[in-house]
Design a protein around this motif. Structure first.
Motif, PDB file in Angstrom:
ATOM      1  N   PRO A   1      -9.536 -63.075  29.765  1.00 19.76           N
ATOM      2  CA  PRO A   1      -7.918 -63.698  29.163  1.00 19.76           C
ATOM      3  C   PRO A   1      -8.264 -65.043  28.591  1.00 19.76           C
ATOM      4  O   PRO A   1      -9.220 -66.149  28.758  1.00 19.76           O
ATOM      5  CB  PRO A   1      -7.265 -64.090  30.655  1.00 19.76           C
ATOM      6  N   SER A   2      -6.840 -64.963  27.712  1.00 20.46           N
ATOM      7  CA  SER A   2      -6.959 -66.259  26.672  1.00 20.46           C
ATOM      8  C   SER A   2      -7.025 -67.494  27.911  1.00 20.46           C
ATOM      9  O   SER A   2      -7.613 -68.509  26.726  1.00 20.46           O
ATOM     10  CB  SER A   2      -5.421 -66.083  25.807  1.00 20.46           C
ATOM     11  N   VAL A   3      -6.743 -67.528  29.298  1.00 17.43           N
ATOM     12  CA  VAL A   3      -6.590 -68.960  29.357  1.00 17.43           C
ATOM     13  C   VAL A   3      -8.185 -69.255  29.431  1.00 17.43           C
ATOM     14  O   VAL A   3      -8.507 -71.091  29.845  1.00 17.43           O
ATOM     15  CB  VAL A   3      -5.818 -68.999  30.468  1.00 17.43           C
ATOM     16  N   LEU A   4      -8.763 -68.752  29.812  1.00 16.46           N
ATOM     17  CA  LEU A   4     -10.404 -68.852  29.952  1.00 16.46           C
ATOM     18  C   LEU A   4     -11.194 -69.138  28.394  1.00 16.46           C
ATOM     19  O   LEU A   4     -11.881 -69.105  28.451  1.00 16.46           O
ATOM     20  CB  LEU A   4     -10.806 -67.785  30.733  1.00 16.46           C
ATOM     21  N   GLY A   5     -10.554 -69.035  27.718  1.00 23.28           N
ATOM     22  CA  GLY A   5     -10.775 -68.676  26.170  1.00 23.28           C
ATOM     23  C   GLY A   5     -12.054 -69.471  25.973  1.00 23.28           C
ATOM     24  O   GLY A   5     -13.812 -69.210  25.058  1.00 23.28           O
ATOM     25  N   LEU A   6     -11.596 -70.878  26.237  1.00 24.53           N
ATOM     26  CA  LEU A   6     -12.428 -72.041  24.997  1.00 24.53           C
ATOM     27  C   LEU A   6     -13.377 -72.219  26.028  1.00 24.53           C
ATOM     28  O   LEU A   6     -14.201 -72.413  25.319  1.00 24.53           O
ATOM     29  CB  LEU A   6     -10.820 -72.879  24.762  1.00 24.53           C
ATOM     30  N   GLN A   7     -13.112 -72.452  27.033  1.00 21.57           N
ATOM     31  CA  GLN A   7     -14.020 -73.143  28.153  1.00 21.57           C
ATOM     32  C   GLN A   7     -14.964 -71.932  28.975  1.00 21.57           C
ATOM     33  O   GLN A   7     -16.630 -72.191  27.909  1.00 21.57           O
ATOM     34  CB  GLN A   7     -13.651 -73.168  29.496  1.00 21.57           C
ATOM     35  N   THR A   8     -14.913 -70.894  28.396  1.00 29.23           N
ATOM     36  CA  THR A   8     -15.912 -69.477  27.928  1.00 29.23           C
ATOM     37  C   THR A   8     -17.155 -69.653  26.636  1.00 29.23           C
ATOM     38  O   THR A   8     -18.128 -70.029  26.855  1.00 29.23           O
ATOM     39  CB  THR A   8     -15.520 -68.562  27.852  1.00 29.23           C
ATOM     40  N   LEU A   9     -16.286 -70.408  25.137  1.00 30.47           N
ATOM     41  CA  LEU A   9     -17.049 -69.997  24.114  1.00 30.47           C
ATOM     42  C   LEU A   9     -17.796 -71.330  24.347  1.00 30.47           C
ATOM     43  O   LEU A   9     -19.129 -71.181  23.666  1.00 30.47           O
ATOM     44  CB  LEU A   9     -15.422 -70.002  22.942  1.00 30.47           C
ATOM     45  N   ARG A  10     -16.940 -71.986  24.581  1.00 29.74           N
ATOM     46  CA  ARG A  10     -17.852 -73.802  25.058  1.00 29.74           C
ATOM     47  C   ARG A  10     -19.575 -73.023  25.842  1.00 29.74           C
ATOM     48  O   ARG A  10     -20.428 -73.752  24.723  1.00 29.74           O
ATOM     49  CB  ARG A  10     -17.127 -74.814  25.647  1.00 29.74           C
ATOM     50  N   ALA A  11     -19.331 -72.256  26.404  1.00 29.57           N
ATOM     51  CA  ALA A  11     -20.594 -72.791  27.696  1.00 29.57           C
ATOM     52  C   ALA A  11     -21.308 -71.677  27.033  1.00 29.57           C
ATOM     53  O   ALA A  11     -22.998 -71.778  26.919  1.00 29.57           O
ATOM     54  CB  ALA A  11     -19.941 -72.054  29.158  1.00 29.57           C
ATOM     55  N   VAL A  12     -20.885 -70.575  25.821  1.00 25.75           N
ATOM     56  CA  VAL A  12     -21.664 -69.812  25.144  1.00 25.75           C
ATOM     57  C   VAL A  12     -22.483 -70.474  24.080  1.00 25.75           C
ATOM     58  O   VAL A  12     -23.758 -70.720  23.719  1.00 25.75           O
ATOM     59  CB  VAL A  12     -21.330 -68.377  24.712  1.00 25.75           C
ATOM     60  N   ILE A  13     -21.880 -71.681  24.112  1.00 23.09           N
ATOM     61  CA  ILE A  13     -22.526 -72.137  22.759  1.00 23.09           C
ATOM     62  C   ILE A  13     -23.589 -73.271  23.395  1.00 23.09           C
ATOM     63  O   ILE A  13     -25.131 -73.403  22.460  1.00 23.09           O
ATOM     64  CB  ILE A  13     -20.685 -72.964  21.673  1.00 23.09           C
TER      65      ILE A  13
END
Lengths: 384, 384
Positions: free
Chosen positions: A75-87
């Motif tokens: 879901p979009s609300v988790l998008g940024l924190q997830t992308l940061r974790a993957v990076i």
């Protein structure tokens, strides 16, 4: 050895992406909080299901490190924190969470970790960005860009003639959030649901387009003086949504109403959602259609031209996959295929329009997309 | 010596009635719970204002005994108990509370007390009943009766093009309560808001008529095989109200929604009312129009004829009186004038259609009504 891909989220789109990746020879792990969602995928293909709390970035990082590439379909609300974790886990990523934040704020972080991340890689945003980027690079100059997109039920039912292919609350958000568009290189704001216009689509009929806030990165990254994005619905839906909005039914302001134990406060939007969203849900096997039209005008080899791309895609009966899942999920898997083949250079965070500058990239993408059954028609018209 | 008339209720309609009665030579007392409502009337004419709790039948009885005749203009929920109290006080009464119960259940009580009570004496029900009763008595036989009525704002404003001339909750009740009509002498039930048809009214334009549950006593007291009552609105309003009803916004069922302190239950109708009713309120000096059409067909002196009565009445600028108050209040005061002149025989409880059997009665009523500025046009057409 086949690449190992981790798909984060077993929702409609994550599931479609995982199944397609498995079919095209990737080694696929799909993770989700809900067991049932995972089981629905693992029952259909050689895919590993992994139950995990994906709202926790540390968990996301740990899972990412076990894969070669990550697809973000949360879901979009988790998008940024997830992308940061993957990076931070050092893994390349293709994201279709459509996060509200600017994903390219993480560009520095991605470069620092030597990671390539493609974001907003669905149908629109996504395919629309690739086509817009292609036009902006090819036309000298590109003067106007218009994007029209809609996901609709194939069968129109009174009164809404609409079902939501993604979270209905995000749909209502589109009907209230002011729309930003580019007018003479200035970002200007229009009321949501404004400037309705009728457009015909072969085999679909007449649809109504209205302003929504969908340009996202295009408004900042492309040097095109006039750009707008509009959403498509069957005619009449907009008039109805405007009335509901005018009535105050989309309001998040507390309203005093009688309750069981005296007066109580309630948000009208909560009541509207509780009443309307069940009616906006696709039934099992209910067919949908996705429509995308991108129009670019400008100068090409000394002539004034108009490029028009049309995508009309329908529910797939054979695999029981809705068109919204196909067009969005397969945009991501087409991109993953190109990433795995080394076609996406990095490092950095890339909205798709930035990849389109690379000669031949969009053509290769569209071949992959078409191989999955999603065809984009392209025509060029010479203008007066 | 002039008759002493007690008007119960200083709402829009009671006030208009009191002022008209004072103007035509009656000695008028007006009673209400609210001082401000009384003051608004007593400031404008030689009328005695009396603050009293009219929800208490004993108070009503005590006040009634001080008058020669009573006009009941209280909210419909108080209608029956008030009429009973006035009858038991032995006073003649003209009622425009439009109570939900059958007023003629009190016929025995009225006869016992030697009291004459005319009920449902507004525009429709009211004038419509007189015209229907006239047609049922005059045509041999009367085959069909159709009543079309609406109170509308003169200026149409998006999205509702409607303002409520009486309690908005009663309007929504009309949009949900199944409509009873008479079809081949049988009472049949149709969905509210059903069977829309477009009709033209000179100077008003095209209106849309739909089934409402407005036949009331006519369905039981007139021997006419086909009868229906429809409400008039500007076209489009009905389609919108049908959508809101379909969405569940008129529902009185408790619905679970998020609240400030966790989940709470709320009735959608309460939320709809809180949002919509402020938009349905007439502003100061805002003009309205009342439209009534009654159509009767049958045999008259061996020929097949169609009688059509049209009433189109507008807000009165000079006295700042809305048409809904004029047409309803003056129907009551015209009736009071006839009652005071001994034209209404008794005792008993009379819906207006029963009075219409008396030769010349309807004509005298319409003269009184016209003297107050409300004209009813009448034409007779011979049918093929």
């Amino acid at each position: 050895m086949s690449s190992r891909v981790l798909v984060l989220g077993a929702g409609m789109i994550g599931s479609a992406a995982a199944l397609d990746l498995a079919r095209t020879g990737f080694d696929v792990i799909i993770a989700d909080t809900h067991r049932a969602a995972l089981d629905a995928v693992t029952a259909r293909a050689q895919v590993e299901g992994l139950q995990a709390d994906l709202a926790d970035p540390a968990t996301v990082g740990r899972l990412a490190r076990q894969a070669d590439l990550v697809v973000g379909a949360l879901p979009s609300v988790l998008g940024l924190q997830t992308l940061r974790a993957v990076i931070e886990a050092g893994r390349p990523c293709c994201d279709i969470s459509f996060m509200p934040e600017h994903a390219w704020d993480l560009d520095g972080l991605a470069r620092q970790h030597g990671v390539t991340a493609v974001v907003d890689c669905g149908v629109a945003p996504g395919v629309s960005n690739l086509l817009a980027g292609w036009a902006a690079a090819r036309l000298q100059p590109c003067r106007t860009l218009e994007i029209y997109v809609g996901g609709l039920p194939l069968v129109r039912t009174w009164p809404f003639e609409y079902k939501a292919g993604f979270a209905p609350s995000d749909v209502l958000e589109e009907y209230t959030r002011p729309a930003r568009l580019v007018d003479g290189r200035e970002i200007v704001v229009r009321e949501a649901l404004s400037e309705p216009e009728l457009m015909d689509f072969p085999g679909v009929g007449t649809l109504e387009a209205f302003n929504t806030d969908g340009l996202r990165s295009l408004a900042y990254l492309l040097d095109v003086p006039f750009m707008k994005e509009k959403t498509l619905r069957y005619p009449g839906h907009i008039a109805l949504m405007r009335v509901l909005r005018e009535m105050g039914l989309f309001s998040k302001d507390w309203l005093l109403v009688p309750g069981e134990h005296g007066p109580q406060r309630v948000r009208p939007l909560d009541v509207t959602s509780a009443l309307m969203f069940p009616k906006w849900r696709f039934g099992p096997g209910e067919a949908d259609v996705t429509v995308l039209r991108v129009i670019a005008t400008g100068t090409e080899e000394g002539r004034e031209v108009r490029h028009v791309w049309d995508l009309v895609d329908r529910y797939d009966t054979a695999t029981d996959t809705r068109s919204m899942s196909r067009t969005t999920g397969y945009a991501a898997t087409s991109m993953v295929t190109l990433m795995a083949a080394g076609a996406v250079k990095g490092p950095g965070v890339f909205p798709p329009e930035l990849l389109a500058r690379d000669p031949g990239f969009v053509e290769r993408f569209l071949e992959e997309y078409a191989a999955r059954g999603v065809e984009v028609e392209h025509r060029v018209e010479t203008m007066g």
